[in-house]
Design a protein around this motif. Structure first.
Motif, short mmCIF file in Angstrom:
data_model
loop_
_atom_site.label_atom_id
_atom_site.label_comp_id
_atom_site.label_asym_id
_atom_site.label_seq_id
_atom_site.Cartn_x
_atom_site.Cartn_y
_atom_site.Cartn_z
N GLU A 105 61.26 -51.39 27.08
CA GLU A 105 60.12 -52.23 27.46
C GLU A 105 60.21 -53.62 26.83
N LEU A 106 61.37 -54.06 26.43
CA LEU A 106 61.53 -55.34 25.75
C LEU A 106 62.65 -56.13 26.42
N ALA A 107 62.38 -57.38 26.75
CA ALA A 107 63.37 -58.22 27.40
C ALA A 107 63.42 -59.58 26.70
N TYR A 108 64.58 -60.22 26.77
CA TYR A 108 64.78 -61.53 26.17
C TYR A 108 64.77 -62.58 27.27
N CYS A 109 63.98 -63.64 27.08
CA CYS A 109 63.93 -64.76 28.02
C CYS A 109 64.81 -65.88 27.48
N SER A 110 65.87 -66.20 28.19
CA SER A 110 66.79 -67.24 27.73
C SER A 110 66.20 -68.64 27.92
N TYR A 111 65.27 -68.80 28.84
CA TYR A 111 64.65 -70.11 29.06
C TYR A 111 63.67 -70.46 27.94
N LYS A 112 62.81 -69.50 27.57
CA LYS A 112 61.82 -69.72 26.52
C LYS A 112 62.35 -69.37 25.13
N ASP A 113 63.48 -68.66 25.07
CA ASP A 113 64.09 -68.23 23.82
C ASP A 113 63.14 -67.36 23.01
N GLU A 114 62.59 -66.32 23.68
CA GLU A 114 61.67 -65.39 23.02
C GLU A 114 61.78 -64.01 23.65
N MET A 115 61.29 -63.01 22.91
CA MET A 115 61.27 -61.63 23.39
C MET A 115 59.95 -61.38 24.11
N LEU A 116 60.00 -60.67 25.22
CA LEU A 116 58.82 -60.35 26.00
C LEU A 116 58.66 -58.84 26.08
N ASP A 117 57.43 -58.35 25.88
CA ASP A 117 57.18 -56.92 25.97
C ASP A 117 56.81 -56.54 27.40
N GLY A 118 56.58 -55.26 27.65
CA GLY A 118 56.31 -54.74 28.99
C GLY A 118 55.17 -55.41 29.72
N PRO A 119 53.96 -55.52 29.11
CA PRO A 119 52.86 -56.17 29.82
C PRO A 119 53.14 -57.64 30.15
N ALA A 120 53.84 -58.33 29.31
CA ALA A 120 54.17 -59.74 29.58
C ALA A 120 55.16 -59.86 30.74
N LEU A 121 56.02 -58.89 30.90
CA LEU A 121 56.97 -58.91 32.01
C LEU A 121 56.29 -58.68 33.35
N ARG A 122 55.21 -57.92 33.34
CA ARG A 122 54.50 -57.58 34.58
C ARG A 122 53.39 -58.56 34.92
N ARG A 123 53.08 -59.48 34.03
CA ARG A 123 51.97 -60.43 34.22
C ARG A 123 52.43 -61.62 35.06
N LEU A 124 51.55 -62.10 35.90
CA LEU A 124 51.79 -63.29 36.71
C LEU A 124 51.94 -64.51 35.81
N ASN A 125 52.90 -65.39 36.10
CA ASN A 125 53.08 -66.58 35.28
C ASN A 125 53.40 -67.79 36.15
N HIS A 126 53.46 -68.95 35.53
CA HIS A 126 53.79 -70.20 36.21
C HIS A 126 54.89 -70.92 35.42
N CYS A 127 55.92 -70.21 35.07
CA CYS A 127 57.01 -70.75 34.26
C CYS A 127 57.83 -71.75 35.06
#
Length: 77
Positions: free
Chosen positions: A17-39
């Motif tokens: 349930e943990l992923a790394y975002c190379s654009y933001k350079d941060e770790m994202l958990d499960g709920p953050a991966l499923r949440r709508l964003n405007h990146c």
């Protein structure tokens, strides 16, 4: 199109349930991966990061609601 981190090419699965975002350079958990964003760095990929399958299914537009005249009712306006 709505954006979710789980369908982004910049996300790389690290744990269940943990992923790394190379654009933001941060770790994202499960709920953050499923949440709508405007990146700004969102790059669409059909493969889901969490399940590693092609699961993206865009929603079908709802048909328009019937008007009151279709049911034989009178309008007050």
């Amino acid at each position: 199109m709505k954006q979710y981190c789980r369908y982004c090419r910049n996300a790389c699965l690290n744990d269940d349930e943990l992923a790394y975002c190379s654009y933001k350079d941060e770790m994202l958990d499960g709920p953050a991966l499923r949440r709508l964003n405007h990146c700004k760095g969102f790059r669409f990929c059909e493969i889901d990061v969490l399940t590693q399958t092609r699961t993206y299914q865009p929603r079908v537009a709802k048909p328009p609601a019937p008007s009151p005249e279709d049911f034989g009712q009178q309008t007050l306006f």
